[in-house]
Design an enzyme around this catalytic site. Structure first.
Site: not given
Ligand SMILES: [Zn+2]
Length: 249
Positions: A129, A222
């Protein structure tokens, strides 16, 4: 075994997995950026405050249509609430740099727009991105650093041709560079170990790349538990940057 002992055992397992690997690739998710203190407009609390302040949600403003039609408001939001906090590169990311220097870690693939791995000294990074540090004039192509955007009054314009400068990040509604995605997918295909951190295995980042993985070891770091966690060969719950730091390598 108590929780601490269990955690230590998993850390040892991770260390051994890394030692065995000859080609590790990392998918770095959005939670890593948040953990480093970067702005995260997807965070519900932040999003609510921003909407109250501007009258639009961050998702409405961080959008290509909004940029094209309301560029003053876009840059007002972007400068005050997107690039005002750039986060800090901690020990966890420096561990990634050391793993790259040792030839273990081959690539990091991320949608982080704050160039965290590069700021930690990593060279092989696919920033899908883009980056807030690399901005450009869409007319003449001249490049502009972040400071130019930060210091400009109002909308930043090209000093050569006067055009509005484009932030070097993908806005919502824009198509992500397919060549970049294919190259990153090639790296995942070559990996013997895939380290997914800061997102779950059903996140869009993992979804895009997991199907290309043909290696043996899928490792997940995570914070939150998720039903898809069991697909991984090793799962450690906790803040990914803290886990990497705890490796002590
Ligand atoms: Zn220009």
């Amino acid at each position: 075994m108590n929780m601490e002992g269990y955690y230590k055992e998993k850390i040892n397992w991770l260390r051994k997995t890394i030692e065995r690997s000859n080609y590790m690739v990392c998918l770095m998710g959005v939670r890593v950026s948040s953990q480093c203190g970067c702005t995260n407009y997807r965070d519900e609390h932040d999003a609510y405050e921003i909407e109250a302040k501007y009258g639009y949600s961050p998702e409405e403003m961080f959008n290509v249509t909004f940029f094209n039609n309301r560029v003053e408001q876009f840059y007002d939001f972007y400068k005050r609430d997107m690039i005002n906090v750039l986060g800090e590169v901690g020990e966890g990311l420096k561990t990634m740099q050391r793993l790259e220097a040792r030839g273990k870690l081959k690539y990091i693939i991320t949608r982080d727009i704050f160039s965290l791995p590069k700021r930690a000294g990593c060279s092989n990074v696919y920033e899908l991105h883009g980056s807030v540090f690399s901005n450009f004039c869409p007319h003449c192509g001249k490049r502009y650093p972040l400071e130019y955007i930060q210091q400009s009054k109002g909308v930043p314009r090209c000093e050569d041709c006067g055009m509005v400068i484009r932030p070097g990040v993908s806005l919502i509604g824009e198509i992500v560079d397919n060549v970049l995605i294919s190259r990153a997918a090639e790296e995942v295909k070559k990996a013997d170990t895939l380290l997914v951190m800061g997102c779950n295995l059903k996140s869009s980042l993992a979804n895009t790349f997991l199907r290309h993985f043909e290696g043996n070891e899928l490792v997940l770091l995570n914070t939150e538990e998720h039903f898809a966690d069991s697909k991984a060969d090793l799962v450690i719950h906790g803040k990914p940057m803290d886990i990497l730091k705890d490796l002590g390598i």
